[in-house]
Design an enzyme around this catalytic site. Structure first.
Site, PDB file in Angstrom:
ATOM      1  N   ASP A  11      34.045 -27.894 -24.905  1.00  0.00           N
ATOM      2  CA  ASP A  11      35.309 -28.292 -24.651  1.00  0.00           C
ATOM      3  C   ASP A  11      35.104 -29.296 -23.085  1.00  0.00           C
ATOM      4  O   ASP A  11      35.453 -30.385 -23.226  1.00  0.00           O
ATOM      5  CB  ASP A  11      36.132 -27.223 -23.827  1.00  0.00           C
ATOM      6  CG  ASP A  11      37.647 -27.648 -23.437  1.00  0.00           C
ATOM      7  OD1 ASP A  11      38.197 -28.653 -23.935  1.00  0.00           O
ATOM      8  OD2 ASP A  11      37.860 -27.171 -22.664  1.00  0.00           O
ATOM      9  N   ASP A  17      24.636 -27.609 -18.048  1.00  0.00           N
ATOM     10  CA  ASP A  17      24.835 -28.595 -16.536  1.00  0.00           C
ATOM     11  C   ASP A  17      24.055 -29.817 -16.449  1.00  0.00           C
ATOM     12  O   ASP A  17      24.731 -30.875 -16.433  1.00  0.00           O
ATOM     13  CB  ASP A  17      24.800 -27.624 -15.285  1.00  0.00           C
ATOM     14  CG  ASP A  17      23.392 -26.811 -15.258  1.00  0.00           C
ATOM     15  OD1 ASP A  17      22.498 -26.940 -16.320  1.00  0.00           O
ATOM     16  OD2 ASP A  17      22.986 -26.543 -14.046  1.00  0.00           O
ATOM     17  N   ASP A  44      35.043 -33.822 -23.144  1.00  0.00           N
ATOM     18  CA  ASP A  44      35.956 -34.672 -22.201  1.00  0.00           C
ATOM     19  C   ASP A  44      35.101 -35.531 -21.385  1.00  0.00           C
ATOM     20  O   ASP A  44      35.472 -36.685 -21.143  1.00  0.00           O
ATOM     21  CB  ASP A  44      36.526 -33.865 -21.262  1.00  0.00           C
ATOM     22  CG  ASP A  44      37.960 -33.302 -21.793  1.00  0.00           C
ATOM     23  OD1 ASP A  44      38.246 -33.451 -23.147  1.00  0.00           O
ATOM     24  OD2 ASP A  44      38.956 -33.123 -21.128  1.00  0.00           O
ATOM     25  N   TYR A 101      36.703 -18.185 -25.486  1.00  0.00           N
ATOM     26  CA  TYR A 101      37.887 -18.468 -26.034  1.00  0.00           C
ATOM     27  C   TYR A 101      38.739 -17.261 -26.708  1.00  0.00           C
ATOM     28  O   TYR A 101      39.854 -17.017 -26.489  1.00  0.00           O
ATOM     29  CB  TYR A 101      37.841 -19.689 -26.920  1.00  0.00           C
ATOM     30  CG  TYR A 101      38.190 -20.844 -26.106  1.00  0.00           C
ATOM     31  CD1 TYR A 101      37.047 -21.495 -25.108  1.00  0.00           C
ATOM     32  CD2 TYR A 101      39.217 -21.623 -26.423  1.00  0.00           C
ATOM     33  CE1 TYR A 101      37.095 -22.737 -24.491  1.00  0.00           C
ATOM     34  CE2 TYR A 101      39.425 -23.164 -25.629  1.00  0.00           C
ATOM     35  CZ  TYR A 101      38.284 -23.521 -24.919  1.00  0.00           C
ATOM     36  OH  TYR A 101      38.439 -24.679 -24.248  1.00  0.00           O
ATOM     37  N   LYS A 146      23.226 -22.251 -21.545  1.00  0.00           N
ATOM     38  CA  LYS A 146      22.869 -21.712 -20.024  1.00  0.00           C
ATOM     39  C   LYS A 146      21.824 -20.553 -20.321  1.00  0.00           C
ATOM     40  O   LYS A 146      22.169 -19.453 -19.841  1.00  0.00           O
ATOM     41  CB  LYS A 146      24.046 -21.412 -19.325  1.00  0.00           C
ATOM     42  CG  LYS A 146      24.862 -22.785 -18.652  1.00  0.00           C
ATOM     43  CD  LYS A 146      24.025 -23.365 -17.690  1.00  0.00           C
ATOM     44  CE  LYS A 146      24.098 -22.543 -16.358  1.00  0.00           C
ATOM     45  NZ  LYS A 146      23.174 -23.461 -15.152  1.00  0.00           N
TER      46      LYS A 146
HETATM   47  C1  IPM Z   1      40.791 -29.119 -26.641  1.00  0.00           C
HETATM   48  C2  IPM Z   1      41.773 -28.783 -25.497  1.00  0.00           C
HETATM   49  C3  IPM Z   1      42.263 -27.403 -25.939  1.00  0.00           C
HETATM   50  C4  IPM Z   1      40.899 -26.439 -25.657  1.00  0.00           C
HETATM   51  C5  IPM Z   1      43.452 -26.725 -25.129  1.00  0.00           C
HETATM   52  C6  IPM Z   1      44.711 -27.759 -25.521  1.00  0.00           C
HETATM   53  C7  IPM Z   1      43.644 -25.550 -25.531  1.00  0.00           C
HETATM   54  O1  IPM Z   1      41.385 -28.934 -24.420  1.00  0.00           O
HETATM   55  O2  IPM Z   1      40.915 -29.186 -27.902  1.00  0.00           O
HETATM   56  O3  IPM Z   1      39.679 -29.617 -26.164  1.00  0.00           O
HETATM   57  O4  IPM Z   1      40.531 -25.976 -24.629  1.00  0.00           O
HETATM   58  O5  IPM Z   1      40.109 -26.473 -26.718  1.00  0.00           O
HETATM   59 MG    MG Z   2      39.534 -30.136 -23.952  1.00  0.00          MG
END
Ligand code: IPM
Ligand code: MG
Length: 372
Positions: A252, A228, A256, A142, A195
Protein backbone atom coordinates in the site's frame (compact mmCIF):
# COMPACT_ATOMS: atom_id res chain seq x y z
CA UNK A 1 -17.20 -12.59 -30.12
CA UNK A 2 -17.67 -13.41 -26.41
CA UNK A 3 -19.79 -11.10 -24.30
CA UNK A 4 -17.96 -9.56 -21.36
CA UNK A 5 -20.14 -8.72 -18.38
CA UNK A 6 -18.91 -5.79 -16.35
CA UNK A 7 -20.00 -4.49 -12.98
CA UNK A 8 -19.24 -0.77 -12.71
CA UNK A 9 -18.88 0.49 -9.14
CA UNK A 10 -18.06 4.18 -9.41
CA UNK A 11 -18.20 4.90 -5.66
CA UNK A 12 -17.62 8.33 -4.14
CA UNK A 13 -15.85 11.61 -4.80
CA UNK A 14 -14.26 11.74 -8.24
CA UNK A 15 -15.19 8.06 -8.80
CA UNK A 16 -18.32 8.78 -10.88
CA UNK A 17 -16.51 11.46 -12.93
CA UNK A 18 -13.59 9.26 -13.97
CA UNK A 19 -15.92 6.27 -14.47
CA UNK A 20 -17.88 8.43 -16.92
CA UNK A 21 -14.86 8.45 -19.24
CA UNK A 22 -14.63 4.64 -19.11
CA UNK A 23 -18.32 4.41 -19.99
CA UNK A 24 -17.69 6.53 -23.10
CA UNK A 25 -14.89 4.21 -24.16
CA UNK A 26 -17.01 1.09 -23.59
CA UNK A 27 -19.87 2.58 -25.61
CA UNK A 28 -17.49 3.41 -28.44
CA UNK A 29 -15.98 -0.08 -28.45
CA UNK A 30 -19.44 -1.67 -28.49
CA UNK A 31 -20.60 0.60 -31.33
CA UNK A 32 -17.51 -0.19 -33.43
CA UNK A 33 -17.51 -3.96 -33.01
CA UNK A 34 -14.40 -3.87 -30.85
CA UNK A 35 -15.78 -6.23 -28.21
CA UNK A 36 -19.20 -6.83 -26.75
CA UNK A 37 -19.55 -5.45 -23.27
CA UNK A 38 -22.61 -5.42 -21.08
CA UNK A 39 -22.50 -3.36 -17.93
CA UNK A 40 -24.46 -3.08 -14.76
CA UNK A 41 -23.90 -0.45 -12.11
CA UNK A 42 -23.99 -0.60 -8.32
CA UNK A 43 -23.27 1.38 -5.19
CA UNK A 44 -20.17 1.02 -3.04
CA UNK A 45 -18.64 3.09 -0.25
CA UNK A 46 -20.18 6.20 1.27
CA UNK A 47 -22.96 6.49 -1.32
CA UNK A 48 -24.02 2.93 -0.46
CA UNK A 49 -23.90 3.77 3.24
CA UNK A 50 -26.21 6.73 2.62
CA UNK A 51 -28.67 4.50 0.74
CA UNK A 52 -28.45 1.23 2.71
CA UNK A 53 -26.49 1.87 5.91
CA UNK A 54 -23.61 -0.35 4.77
CA UNK A 55 -20.63 0.00 2.45
CA UNK A 56 -21.77 -2.67 -0.01
CA UNK A 57 -24.92 -4.81 -0.11
CA UNK A 58 -25.18 -8.61 -0.45
CA UNK A 59 -27.03 -8.10 -3.74
CA UNK A 60 -24.10 -6.12 -5.17
CA UNK A 61 -21.65 -8.73 -3.83
CA UNK A 62 -23.62 -11.41 -5.72
CA UNK A 63 -23.31 -9.40 -8.92
CA UNK A 64 -19.59 -8.97 -8.28
CA UNK A 65 -19.23 -12.74 -7.89
CA UNK A 66 -21.14 -13.40 -11.11
CA UNK A 67 -19.64 -10.81 -13.48
CA UNK A 68 -16.47 -11.18 -15.58
CA UNK A 69 -14.79 -8.10 -14.10
CA UNK A 70 -15.54 -5.38 -11.59
CA UNK A 71 -14.49 -1.88 -12.63
CA UNK A 72 -14.09 0.18 -9.47
CA UNK A 73 -13.77 3.95 -9.01
CA UNK A 74 -12.95 5.19 -5.51
CA UNK A 75 -14.52 5.29 -2.05
CA UNK A 76 -14.55 7.51 1.02
CA UNK A 77 -14.54 11.16 1.98
CA UNK A 78 -14.83 13.46 5.01
CA UNK A 79 -18.63 13.17 4.90
CA UNK A 80 -18.31 9.63 6.30
CA UNK A 81 -15.50 10.22 8.78
CA UNK A 82 -17.77 9.52 11.73
CA UNK A 83 -19.66 6.43 10.49
CA UNK A 84 -19.12 3.19 12.47
CA UNK A 85 -15.89 1.38 11.58
CA UNK A 86 -17.60 -1.75 10.20
CA UNK A 87 -19.64 0.18 7.66
CA UNK A 88 -17.08 2.85 6.73
CA UNK A 89 -16.72 3.32 2.94
CA UNK A 90 -13.41 1.41 2.76
CA UNK A 91 -15.12 -1.69 4.19
CA UNK A 92 -16.91 -2.13 0.85
CA UNK A 93 -13.63 -2.22 -1.05
CA UNK A 94 -12.02 -4.61 1.45
CA UNK A 95 -15.02 -6.97 1.32
CA UNK A 96 -14.82 -7.08 -2.46
CA UNK A 97 -11.12 -7.95 -2.32
CA UNK A 98 -11.55 -10.57 0.41
CA UNK A 99 -14.76 -12.27 -0.73
CA UNK A 100 -13.68 -12.44 -4.37
CA UNK A 101 -10.29 -13.82 -3.30
CA UNK A 102 -8.37 -11.11 -5.17
CA UNK A 103 -4.99 -11.88 -3.64
CA UNK A 104 -2.78 -10.45 -6.40
CA UNK A 105 -2.72 -6.70 -6.86
CA UNK A 106 -0.74 -5.56 -9.88
CA UNK A 107 0.29 -1.89 -9.84
CA UNK A 108 2.40 -0.81 -12.81
CA UNK A 109 4.23 2.50 -12.46
CA UNK A 110 5.04 3.83 -15.90
CA UNK A 111 6.44 7.30 -16.47
CA UNK A 112 5.28 8.56 -19.85
CA UNK A 113 8.10 10.65 -21.39
CA UNK A 114 5.71 13.60 -21.66
CA UNK A 115 5.21 13.54 -17.90
CA UNK A 116 8.79 13.33 -16.67
CA UNK A 117 8.59 17.04 -15.80
CA UNK A 118 5.53 16.54 -13.56
CA UNK A 119 7.34 14.23 -11.17
CA UNK A 120 8.90 15.77 -8.11
CA UNK A 121 12.05 13.81 -9.00
CA UNK A 122 14.64 14.77 -11.60
CA UNK A 123 13.84 13.87 -15.20
CA UNK A 124 16.66 11.34 -15.66
CA UNK A 125 15.56 9.47 -12.52
CA UNK A 126 12.02 8.81 -13.80
CA UNK A 127 12.03 9.28 -17.59
CA UNK A 128 11.01 5.99 -19.24
CA UNK A 129 10.43 4.25 -15.91
CA UNK A 130 8.47 1.00 -16.23
CA UNK A 131 8.19 -1.06 -13.06
CA UNK A 132 5.44 -3.14 -11.45
CA UNK A 133 4.55 -3.56 -7.81
CA UNK A 134 2.88 -6.86 -6.94
CA UNK A 135 1.05 -6.31 -3.67
CA UNK A 136 -0.45 -9.20 -1.67
CA UNK A 137 -4.05 -8.09 -1.20
CA UNK A 138 -6.11 -10.49 0.92
CA UNK A 139 -3.83 -11.19 3.88
CA UNK A 140 -1.50 -9.56 6.36
CA UNK A 141 -2.45 -6.87 8.81
CA UNK A 142 -5.44 -5.73 6.74
CA UNK A 143 -7.39 -8.88 7.61
CA UNK A 144 -5.49 -10.61 10.46
CA UNK A 145 -7.40 -11.43 13.67
CA UNK A 146 -7.54 -10.30 16.41
CA UNK A 147 -8.17 -6.74 15.31
CA UNK A 148 -9.51 -4.94 18.35
CA UNK A 149 -9.50 -1.95 20.66
CA UNK A 150 -9.92 -3.02 24.29
CA UNK A 151 -10.66 -0.76 27.24
CA UNK A 152 -8.13 -1.65 29.92
CA UNK A 153 -10.26 -0.03 32.61
CA UNK A 154 -7.48 2.19 33.95
CA UNK A 155 -8.06 5.06 31.58
CA UNK A 156 -5.99 3.27 28.94
CA UNK A 157 -7.07 1.45 25.83
CA UNK A 158 -5.13 -1.15 23.84
CA UNK A 159 -5.34 -1.48 20.05
CA UNK A 160 -4.27 -4.69 18.32
CA UNK A 161 -3.83 -5.44 14.62
CA UNK A 162 -2.48 -8.80 13.57
CA UNK A 163 0.07 -9.32 10.83
CA UNK A 164 -0.27 -12.93 9.69
CA UNK A 165 0.87 -14.87 6.62
CA UNK A 166 0.67 -18.58 5.78
CA UNK A 167 3.10 -20.30 3.41
CA UNK A 168 0.53 -20.74 0.62
CA UNK A 169 -0.26 -17.03 0.56
CA UNK A 170 3.40 -16.12 0.07
CA UNK A 171 3.88 -18.89 -2.51
CA UNK A 172 1.03 -17.83 -4.76
CA UNK A 173 1.87 -14.12 -4.71
CA UNK A 174 5.54 -14.78 -5.45
CA UNK A 175 4.55 -16.97 -8.40
CA UNK A 176 2.58 -14.06 -9.84
CA UNK A 177 5.67 -11.86 -9.49
CA UNK A 178 8.12 -14.35 -11.01
CA UNK A 179 5.81 -15.16 -13.91
CA UNK A 180 5.32 -11.48 -14.66
CA UNK A 181 9.06 -10.75 -14.52
CA UNK A 182 9.59 -13.56 -17.02
CA UNK A 183 6.81 -12.40 -19.34
CA UNK A 184 7.87 -8.74 -19.32
CA UNK A 185 11.28 -9.55 -20.77
CA UNK A 186 12.85 -6.47 -19.18
CA UNK A 187 15.38 -6.94 -16.36
CA UNK A 188 13.89 -10.41 -15.64
CA UNK A 189 14.18 -9.55 -11.96
CA UNK A 190 12.04 -9.73 -8.84
CA UNK A 191 12.81 -7.70 -5.72
CA UNK A 192 11.08 -9.00 -2.61
CA UNK A 193 10.52 -6.48 0.21
CA UNK A 194 9.78 -7.30 3.86
CA UNK A 195 11.11 -6.52 7.35
CA UNK A 196 12.76 -9.80 8.31
CA UNK A 197 14.97 -7.89 10.74
CA UNK A 198 11.96 -7.10 12.93
CA UNK A 199 9.00 -9.27 11.94
CA UNK A 200 8.38 -13.02 11.96
CA UNK A 201 6.14 -12.60 8.93
CA UNK A 202 9.16 -11.04 7.22
CA UNK A 203 11.33 -14.05 8.08
CA UNK A 204 8.77 -16.46 6.62
CA UNK A 205 8.12 -14.22 3.61
CA UNK A 206 11.81 -14.13 2.76
CA UNK A 207 12.21 -17.90 3.24
CA UNK A 208 9.19 -18.86 1.12
CA UNK A 209 10.04 -16.47 -1.74
CA UNK A 210 13.52 -18.04 -1.86
CA UNK A 211 12.07 -21.56 -1.94
CA UNK A 212 9.64 -20.77 -4.76
CA UNK A 213 12.48 -19.15 -6.67
CA UNK A 214 14.83 -22.10 -6.24
CA UNK A 215 12.12 -24.64 -7.13
CA UNK A 216 10.39 -22.98 -10.08
CA UNK A 217 12.04 -19.78 -11.26
CA UNK A 218 15.80 -20.24 -11.32
CA UNK A 219 16.01 -18.29 -14.59
CA UNK A 220 14.71 -15.10 -12.92
CA UNK A 221 17.00 -12.94 -10.77
CA UNK A 222 15.79 -12.61 -7.19
CA UNK A 223 16.87 -9.81 -4.85
CA UNK A 224 15.73 -8.91 -1.34
CA UNK A 225 15.45 -5.48 0.24
CA UNK A 226 14.18 -4.48 3.65
CA UNK A 227 10.96 -2.58 2.99
CA UNK A 228 12.21 0.69 4.50
CA UNK A 229 15.39 0.61 2.43
CA UNK A 230 13.27 -0.37 -0.56
CA UNK A 231 11.21 2.78 -0.14
CA UNK A 232 14.40 4.82 -0.12
CA UNK A 233 15.74 3.04 -3.21
CA UNK A 234 12.43 3.68 -5.01
CA UNK A 235 13.00 7.41 -4.83
CA UNK A 236 16.80 7.24 -5.19
CA UNK A 237 17.04 5.18 -8.38
CA UNK A 238 13.76 3.48 -9.30
CA UNK A 239 15.06 2.12 -12.61
CA UNK A 240 17.00 -0.56 -10.69
CA UNK A 241 13.64 -2.34 -10.23
CA UNK A 242 11.61 -4.52 -12.56
CA UNK A 243 8.99 -6.35 -10.47
CA UNK A 244 8.64 -5.72 -6.74
CA UNK A 245 6.72 -8.23 -4.61
CA UNK A 246 5.60 -7.29 -1.12
CA UNK A 247 2.88 -7.73 1.48
CA UNK A 248 -0.43 -5.92 1.82
CA UNK A 249 0.63 -3.01 4.05
CA UNK A 250 4.09 -2.39 2.58
CA UNK A 251 2.53 -2.67 -0.87
CA UNK A 252 0.00 0.00 0.00
CA UNK A 253 2.74 2.43 1.01
CA UNK A 254 5.30 1.56 -1.64
CA UNK A 255 2.75 1.89 -4.44
CA UNK A 256 1.83 5.41 -3.39
CA UNK A 257 5.54 6.25 -3.50
CA UNK A 258 5.81 4.65 -6.93
CA UNK A 259 2.83 6.68 -8.09
CA UNK A 260 4.68 9.94 -7.52
CA UNK A 261 7.52 8.69 -9.72
CA UNK A 262 5.07 8.72 -12.62
CA UNK A 263 4.10 12.33 -12.05
CA UNK A 264 0.83 11.94 -10.17
CA UNK A 265 -1.31 9.52 -8.21
CA UNK A 266 -3.84 10.19 -10.97
CA UNK A 267 -1.73 8.10 -13.37
CA UNK A 268 -1.56 4.72 -11.63
CA UNK A 269 -3.95 1.90 -12.60
CA UNK A 270 -4.25 -1.46 -10.88
CA UNK A 271 -5.59 -4.95 -11.37
CA UNK A 272 -6.62 -7.27 -8.54
CA UNK A 273 -6.77 -10.89 -9.56
CA UNK A 274 -7.93 -14.13 -7.97
CA UNK A 275 -6.80 -17.69 -8.59
CA UNK A 276 -7.42 -19.18 -12.06
CA UNK A 277 -10.38 -21.59 -11.86
CA UNK A 278 -9.04 -24.88 -13.31
CA UNK A 279 -12.44 -25.72 -14.82
CA UNK A 280 -13.43 -22.46 -16.48
CA UNK A 281 -9.85 -21.10 -16.87
CA UNK A 282 -11.29 -17.78 -15.70
CA UNK A 283 -10.27 -15.74 -12.66
CA UNK A 284 -12.17 -13.21 -10.62
CA UNK A 285 -10.89 -9.71 -11.19
CA UNK A 286 -11.35 -6.11 -10.20
CA UNK A 287 -9.73 -3.06 -11.79
CA UNK A 288 -9.29 0.19 -9.92
CA UNK A 289 -7.17 3.33 -10.04
CA UNK A 290 -4.69 3.61 -7.15
CA UNK A 291 -5.82 7.17 -6.37
CA UNK A 292 -8.62 7.70 -3.90
CA UNK A 293 -11.85 9.69 -4.06
CA UNK A 294 -10.07 13.11 -3.91
CA UNK A 295 -12.97 14.87 -2.16
CA UNK A 296 -11.21 18.25 -2.50
CA UNK A 297 -11.71 18.28 -6.27
CA UNK A 298 -14.82 16.07 -6.53
CA UNK A 299 -17.66 17.45 -8.65
CA UNK A 300 -15.44 20.04 -10.32
CA UNK A 301 -14.73 18.12 -13.50
CA UNK A 302 -11.02 18.49 -12.81
CA UNK A 303 -10.00 14.91 -11.98
CA UNK A 304 -7.48 13.06 -14.09
CA UNK A 305 -9.26 10.10 -15.77
CA UNK A 306 -6.04 8.40 -16.95
CA UNK A 307 -5.60 5.96 -14.04
CA UNK A 308 -9.23 4.91 -14.40
CA UNK A 309 -8.99 4.49 -18.18
CA UNK A 310 -5.70 2.60 -17.84
CA UNK A 311 -7.34 0.35 -15.24
CA UNK A 312 -9.96 -0.55 -17.84
CA UNK A 313 -7.03 -1.18 -20.18
CA UNK A 314 -5.72 -3.69 -17.66
CA UNK A 315 -9.14 -5.39 -17.72
CA UNK A 316 -8.83 -5.70 -21.50
CA UNK A 317 -5.39 -7.27 -21.05
CA UNK A 318 -5.85 -9.52 -18.03
CA UNK A 319 -9.53 -10.53 -18.16
CA UNK A 320 -10.49 -10.39 -21.82
CA UNK A 321 -7.36 -11.37 -23.68
CA UNK A 322 -7.51 -8.10 -25.62
CA UNK A 323 -3.84 -7.16 -25.36
CA UNK A 324 -3.88 -5.42 -28.74
CA UNK A 325 -6.71 -3.12 -27.71
CA UNK A 326 -5.01 -2.50 -24.35
CA UNK A 327 -1.82 -1.48 -26.19
CA UNK A 328 -3.87 0.88 -28.36
CA UNK A 329 -5.34 2.50 -25.28
CA UNK A 330 -1.87 2.98 -23.74
CA UNK A 331 -0.66 4.50 -27.02
CA UNK A 332 -3.69 6.78 -27.12
CA UNK A 333 -2.92 8.02 -23.59
CA UNK A 334 0.71 8.65 -24.54
CA UNK A 335 -0.37 10.45 -27.74
CA UNK A 336 -2.77 12.73 -25.89
CA UNK A 337 -0.13 13.58 -23.29
CA UNK A 338 2.34 14.13 -26.11
CA UNK A 339 0.09 16.93 -27.43
CA UNK A 340 0.51 18.76 -24.13
CA UNK A 341 -2.97 18.20 -22.69
CA UNK A 342 -2.86 18.08 -18.89
CA UNK A 343 -5.32 17.86 -16.03
CA UNK A 344 -4.44 20.03 -13.03
CA UNK A 345 -2.56 17.27 -11.15
CA UNK A 346 0.00 16.89 -13.96
CA UNK A 347 0.08 20.45 -15.22
CA UNK A 348 3.49 21.82 -16.08
CA UNK A 349 4.67 25.00 -17.78
CA UNK A 350 3.65 25.40 -21.41
CA UNK A 351 1.00 22.66 -21.34
CA UNK A 352 -2.74 23.04 -21.90
CA UNK A 353 -4.99 22.66 -18.86
CA UNK A 354 -8.06 20.50 -19.50
CA UNK A 355 -10.79 18.93 -17.38
CA UNK A 356 -11.84 15.31 -16.95
CA UNK A 357 -14.16 15.25 -19.96
CA UNK A 358 -11.78 16.99 -22.36
CA UNK A 359 -8.99 14.63 -21.36
CA UNK A 360 -11.29 11.61 -21.83
CA UNK A 361 -12.54 12.89 -25.19
CA UNK A 362 -9.01 13.54 -26.43
CA UNK A 363 -7.85 10.05 -25.45
CA UNK A 364 -10.90 8.51 -27.12
CA UNK A 365 -10.22 10.53 -30.28
CA UNK A 366 -6.63 9.29 -30.35
CA UNK A 367 -7.84 5.74 -29.66
CA UNK A 368 -10.20 6.04 -32.62
CA UNK A 369 -7.42 7.32 -34.85
CA UNK A 370 -5.01 4.58 -33.81
CA UNK A 371 -7.68 1.90 -34.24
CA UNK A 372 -8.51 2.99 -37.78
C1 IPM B 1 -5.38 1.41 -1.89
C2 IPM B 1 -6.12 2.22 -0.86
C3 IPM B 1 -6.92 1.29 0.05
C4 IPM B 1 -5.94 0.40 0.78
C5 IPM B 1 -7.87 2.01 1.03
C6 IPM B 1 -8.84 2.92 0.32
C7 IPM B 1 -8.61 1.04 1.92
O1 IPM B 1 -5.24 3.01 -0.15
O2 IPM B 1 -6.03 0.64 -2.63
O3 IPM B 1 -4.16 1.52 -1.96
O4 IPM B 1 -5.43 0.76 1.85
O5 IPM B 1 -5.69 -0.71 0.28
MG1 MG C 1 -3.23 2.97 -0.86
Amino acid sequence: MPTHNLLLLAGDGIGPEVMGEVKKLIAWMNAHGMGTFTSEEGLVGGCCYDAHGMAITDATMEKAQACDAVIFGAVGGPKWDKVPYDVRPEAGLLRLRKDLGLFANIRPAICYPALAESSSLKRDVVDGLDIVIIRELTGGVYFGEPKTITDLGNGQKRAVDTQVYDTYEIERISRVAFELARARKKLNKVTSMEKRNVMKTGVLWNEVVQQVHAREFNDVTLEHQLADAGGMQLVRWPKQFDVIVTDNLFGDMLSDIAAMLTGSLGMLPSASLGEVDPKTRKRKAMYEPVHGSAPDIAGKGAANPIAMLASFGMALRYSFNMGKEADLLDEAIAATLGKGLRTADIKSEGSTLVGTKEMGDAILADFEKLAA
